[in-house]
Design a protein around this motif. Sequence first.
Motif, PDB file in Angstrom:
ATOM      1  N   ARG A   1      -7.939  -9.356  -5.263  1.00 27.51           N
ATOM      2  CA  ARG A   1      -7.655  -8.972  -3.879  1.00 27.51           C
ATOM      3  C   ARG A   1      -8.131  -7.538  -3.688  1.00 27.51           C
ATOM      4  O   ARG A   1      -7.979  -6.707  -4.587  1.00 27.51           O
ATOM      5  CB  ARG A   1      -6.159  -9.081  -3.576  1.00 27.51           C
ATOM      6  CG  ARG A   1      -5.771  -8.550  -2.203  1.00 27.51           C
ATOM      7  CD  ARG A   1      -4.264  -8.546  -2.024  1.00 27.51           C
ATOM      8  NE  ARG A   1      -3.716  -9.887  -2.014  1.00 27.51           N
ATOM      9  CZ  ARG A   1      -2.425 -10.165  -2.139  1.00 27.51           C
ATOM     10  NH1 ARG A   1      -1.546  -9.193  -2.310  1.00 27.51           N
ATOM     11  NH2 ARG A   1      -2.002 -11.415  -2.111  1.00 27.51           N
TER      12      ARG A   1
ATOM     13  N   VAL B   1      -7.927  -4.036  -1.402  1.00 26.87           N
ATOM     14  CA  VAL B   1      -7.235  -3.214  -0.411  1.00 26.87           C
ATOM     15  C   VAL B   1      -8.270  -2.237   0.142  1.00 26.87           C
ATOM     16  O   VAL B   1      -8.759  -1.364  -0.576  1.00 26.87           O
ATOM     17  CB  VAL B   1      -6.050  -2.463  -1.033  1.00 26.87           C
ATOM     18  CG1 VAL B   1      -5.360  -1.603   0.021  1.00 26.87           C
ATOM     19  CG2 VAL B   1      -5.062  -3.437  -1.655  1.00 26.87           C
TER      20      VAL B   1
ATOM     21  N   ASP C   1      -3.806 -13.736   1.212  1.00 23.39           N
ATOM     22  CA  ASP C   1      -4.669 -12.747   1.863  1.00 23.39           C
ATOM     23  C   ASP C   1      -4.805 -13.021   3.358  1.00 23.39           C
ATOM     24  O   ASP C   1      -4.837 -12.088   4.172  1.00 23.39           O
ATOM     25  CB  ASP C   1      -6.054 -12.754   1.215  1.00 23.39           C
ATOM     26  CG  ASP C   1      -6.027 -12.227  -0.212  1.00 23.39           C
ATOM     27  OD1 ASP C   1      -5.010 -11.609  -0.582  1.00 23.39           O
ATOM     28  OD2 ASP C   1      -7.002 -12.440  -0.945  1.00 23.39           O
TER      29      ASP C   1
ATOM     30  N   ILE D   1      -1.690 -11.954   5.201  1.00 25.83           N
ATOM     31  CA  ILE D   1      -1.634 -10.494   5.313  1.00 25.83           C
ATOM     32  C   ILE D   1      -2.609  -9.993   6.371  1.00 25.83           C
ATOM     33  O   ILE D   1      -2.301  -9.093   7.165  1.00 25.83           O
ATOM     34  CB  ILE D   1      -1.929  -9.849   3.943  1.00 25.83           C
ATOM     35  CG1 ILE D   1      -0.751 -10.088   2.986  1.00 25.83           C
ATOM     36  CG2 ILE D   1      -2.205  -8.357   4.086  1.00 25.83           C
ATOM     37  CD1 ILE D   1      -1.002  -9.598   1.574  1.00 25.83           C
ATOM     38  N   SER D   2      -3.805 -10.574   6.397  1.00 23.51           N
ATOM     39  CA  SER D   2      -4.849 -10.060   7.280  1.00 23.51           C
ATOM     40  C   SER D   2      -4.561 -10.311   8.759  1.00 23.51           C
ATOM     41  O   SER D   2      -5.092  -9.600   9.613  1.00 23.51           O
ATOM     42  CB  SER D   2      -6.191 -10.693   6.910  1.00 23.51           C
ATOM     43  OG  SER D   2      -6.176 -12.091   7.141  1.00 23.51           O
TER      44      SER D   2
ATOM     45  N   THR E   1      -2.023  -7.168   9.500  1.00 21.42           N
ATOM     46  CA  THR E   1      -1.928  -6.118   8.486  1.00 21.42           C
ATOM     47  C   THR E   1      -1.528  -4.782   9.098  1.00 21.42           C
ATOM     48  O   THR E   1      -1.917  -4.449  10.225  1.00 21.42           O
ATOM     49  CB  THR E   1      -3.268  -5.976   7.742  1.00 21.42           C
ATOM     50  OG1 THR E   1      -3.142  -4.956   6.755  1.00 21.42           O
ATOM     51  CG2 THR E   1      -4.392  -5.625   8.701  1.00 21.42           C
TER      52      THR E   1
ATOM     53  N   LEU F   1      -2.156  -1.948   7.412  1.00 18.60           N
ATOM     54  CA  LEU F   1      -2.995  -0.950   6.758  1.00 18.60           C
ATOM     55  C   LEU F   1      -3.847  -0.202   7.781  1.00 18.60           C
ATOM     56  O   LEU F   1      -4.456  -0.808   8.661  1.00 18.60           O
ATOM     57  CB  LEU F   1      -3.906  -1.627   5.727  1.00 18.60           C
ATOM     58  CG  LEU F   1      -4.818  -0.716   4.909  1.00 18.60           C
ATOM     59  CD1 LEU F   1      -4.000   0.200   4.018  1.00 18.60           C
ATOM     60  CD2 LEU F   1      -5.800  -1.537   4.086  1.00 18.60           C
TER      61      LEU F   1
ATOM     62  N   SER G   1      -2.314   4.319   1.193  1.00 24.86           N
ATOM     63  CA  SER G   1      -2.930   3.004   1.407  1.00 24.86           C
ATOM     64  C   SER G   1      -2.175   1.937   0.622  1.00 24.86           C
ATOM     65  O   SER G   1      -1.958   0.824   1.120  1.00 24.86           O
ATOM     66  CB  SER G   1      -4.401   3.033   0.979  1.00 24.86           C
ATOM     67  OG  SER G   1      -5.144   3.942   1.760  1.00 24.86           O
TER      68      SER G   1
ATOM     69  N   TYR H   1       1.199   1.092   2.433  1.00 27.13           N
ATOM     70  CA  TYR H   1       1.060   0.150   3.549  1.00 27.13           C
ATOM     71  C   TYR H   1       0.761  -1.264   3.043  1.00 27.13           C
ATOM     72  O   TYR H   1       1.218  -2.240   3.636  1.00 27.13           O
ATOM     73  CB  TYR H   1      -0.034   0.630   4.500  1.00 27.13           C
ATOM     74  CG  TYR H   1       0.322   1.913   5.212  1.00 27.13           C
ATOM     75  CD1 TYR H   1       1.486   2.013   5.958  1.00 27.13           C
ATOM     76  CD2 TYR H   1      -0.494   3.035   5.132  1.00 27.13           C
ATOM     77  CE1 TYR H   1       1.827   3.189   6.607  1.00 27.13           C
ATOM     78  CE2 TYR H   1      -0.162   4.212   5.779  1.00 27.13           C
ATOM     79  CZ  TYR H   1       1.001   4.285   6.513  1.00 27.13           C
ATOM     80  OH  TYR H   1       1.355   5.455   7.152  1.00 27.13           O
ATOM     81  N   HIS H   2       0.017  -1.362   1.955  1.00 24.72           N
ATOM     82  CA  HIS H   2      -0.227  -2.705   1.404  1.00 24.72           C
ATOM     83  C   HIS H   2       1.052  -3.290   0.813  1.00 24.72           C
ATOM     84  O   HIS H   2       1.296  -4.492   0.930  1.00 24.72           O
ATOM     85  CB  HIS H   2      -1.312  -2.643   0.335  1.00 24.72           C
ATOM     86  CG  HIS H   2      -1.666  -3.994  -0.224  1.00 24.72           C
ATOM     87  ND1 HIS H   2      -2.261  -4.990   0.529  1.00 24.72           N
ATOM     88  CD2 HIS H   2      -1.475  -4.528  -1.457  1.00 24.72           C
ATOM     89  CE1 HIS H   2      -2.438  -6.063  -0.213  1.00 24.72           C
ATOM     90  NE2 HIS H   2      -1.964  -5.813  -1.423  1.00 24.72           N
TER      91      HIS H   2
ATOM     92  N   ASP I   1       2.899  -4.783   3.560  1.00 22.19           N
ATOM     93  CA  ASP I   1       2.320  -6.092   3.895  1.00 22.19           C
ATOM     94  C   ASP I   1       2.806  -7.180   2.947  1.00 22.19           C
ATOM     95  O   ASP I   1       3.164  -8.280   3.378  1.00 22.19           O
ATOM     96  CB  ASP I   1       0.788  -6.014   3.842  1.00 22.19           C
ATOM     97  CG  ASP I   1       0.185  -5.510   5.141  1.00 22.19           C
ATOM     98  OD1 ASP I   1       0.797  -5.747   6.206  1.00 22.19           O
ATOM     99  OD2 ASP I   1      -0.883  -4.883   5.106  1.00 22.19           O
TER     100      ASP I   1
END
Length: 661
Positions: A335, A337, A522, A525-526, A529, A531, A540, A543-544, A547
């Motif tokens: 994955r 980020v 993924d 999350i997307s 998100t 981020l 960063s 924030y992930h 998520d």
Amino acid sequence: MCLLHLLERFALSICDFDLALHLEMDACNKEKVDSVLDSSEECVNSDEEQDETEEWESSSDKESVASCVDSAVEEISLDCLETVLDEFSDYDAPDADWNPEVTPRKKKRSSLFCISPSPAKSCKSDSPASVQSKKGKDRKNSVSRSLPFSLSILEDKWKSADEPDIEPTQPLFRPRLTPGPQLVSNASCSPLQYFELFFSKSVMRTILANSNAYGAMRHEGTKKPWQDISVKDFKSFLALVIYMGLLKCFQLTDYWRKSHMYSLPYPAQIMSSRKFMSISKALHLSDPKLDAENDAKKGTPDYDRLFRIKPLYQDIRDACRSTFHPFQNISIDERMVASKAKNGLKQYMKNKPTKWGYKLFVLADSLCGYTWDFFIYEGKMNAELSKGISYDSVISLADTRLLGSGYKLFVDNFYTSPKLFRDLLAKKIWACGTVRANRIGHSKKLAPRGNIRWFREDNLLFVEWKDKRDVLMCSTFHKAFNGDTIKRNVKGADGVWAIQDFPVPAAVLDYNKHMGGVDLSDALISFYTVLHKTRRWYRSFFYHFVDIAVVNAFILHQQMAKMNNQKPLTQKAFREALVAELAGTGPPSAPAQIRPIPSNDPHLPKYISGDSSIGRRKCKICTFKTPVMCVTCDVPLCFVPKRECFTIWHEQGSCSETDEE
């Protein structure tokens, strides 16, 4: 007389030079010339033995051999001549007036001379094309030597789909915990309660303590002192961060703009823009004092590159493993980020949608996409301790002490290797994945679409299936072919497209079905998100982690609703409810989770308005409209064969009463 004397001195110098030349050649070239002459004699003798009664019609062949020898001797002589000239340059001439200049000859870059095995072949040096072809052959030989078996043997091992295959022993699934959410089955939780399973109060207190210390350090020597962030402020900050994932703006300040185009009253109701930016700049996950100690260790083995995210990093991983246990089918994949920060952790992956960023290796449940475990890639490890990142990442994530045994693991061709699958099988984890052609010595072979061929190597099944491209699979728990088919839209010879059935291995079907666990995570999350760009690389990751916590909390909500025969919220509705609870602007719990009031009165159904088609209301369990309600609880509930919400509601109530007693 002077001229005669000069000629005599010149002759003596030439004699001395010739003597030195012969001595040097005898020392450095005698063995090479002898080997050339011997090899040339062998060429002639071998040819004479083949045709003793026939004579050569012409002497061209002999001349070619002689010329080859002469050229070889000439090349050696030139090489040795340079050595002699270098040494002779220091020679003191008898007459100071006689000092002839010797023109240096450029050394030829010629390959070693060759003697052809037959006189008919020329002795010319190899052309660039032939040298290149030899390099290609050497490369192929090196590849074939790296394989566990030779290509010729491999081609003989392939079998067709008509040849029977013995089905391997299927795994006995013995997980360490019951698969699914590790919560009380009939518990009712709000979105905030699910989220706090990952961002607990202790985690928030740690982040607040480190952020306040970092903020106070940044404000040292300034006129305005630092004001500590409270728990309520941090929850409001998280609410706005998640809200920004639902509603996108180009800049953070756009959420507080008062123009007609950016008229968003909700962020201003929760927190001012100045306070939000202040918390964003002070956000820190580790102790600043310990950061300075770790920075002093740069360049030593004791330096920790992930020290600034370690507290939250480890807490999130532990929470992900403790609140859910995966089902039998799991998958491991990378994955990314997104980030373009100037940091050594940043990676580039050209085949990923997010090409620049931090790389994580993730183990996810194939059924629901729950992120069960992950770790951050820090770079290449010590070659002596590592067996390759693809091998080490799978062994690290697929821990049988935490998972149990009998799992079916699906990986892509970056990870699949015979050694990895054998080691996983020894740990009672069965595996299936695509294979890179160079890892099994695959050679392309023309075959019709749907063609299947396979072979077994110990407990490993290697199967090749012809679709639009060659599909190579390796598995430890599949049979070569079970008679399954798959539909494909194919253009016929007459130019008409038609649906056709093609045989397909079971390994391909299961891989397509269960490999997408990480991809599903993924995707979830997307969609929303949180981020966004930051000035510090560790933010960063913060924030992930938010998520991951939100998506895993949403999956827990889905699984619990499924267990209780309830209709789950959509992810958008779940996030909206979570934002409202974090900001303190919503109800303390979800309205669909209201418990029935214990009572001794009989719980009987009745029509809401005396008619089955008028006055319907939303059911408290499934949210479908129903004309029936409970007399005692005064709650609308479905009372139809397909939706027995009335019974489910009161069974939950009786269970809660029993637990309270």
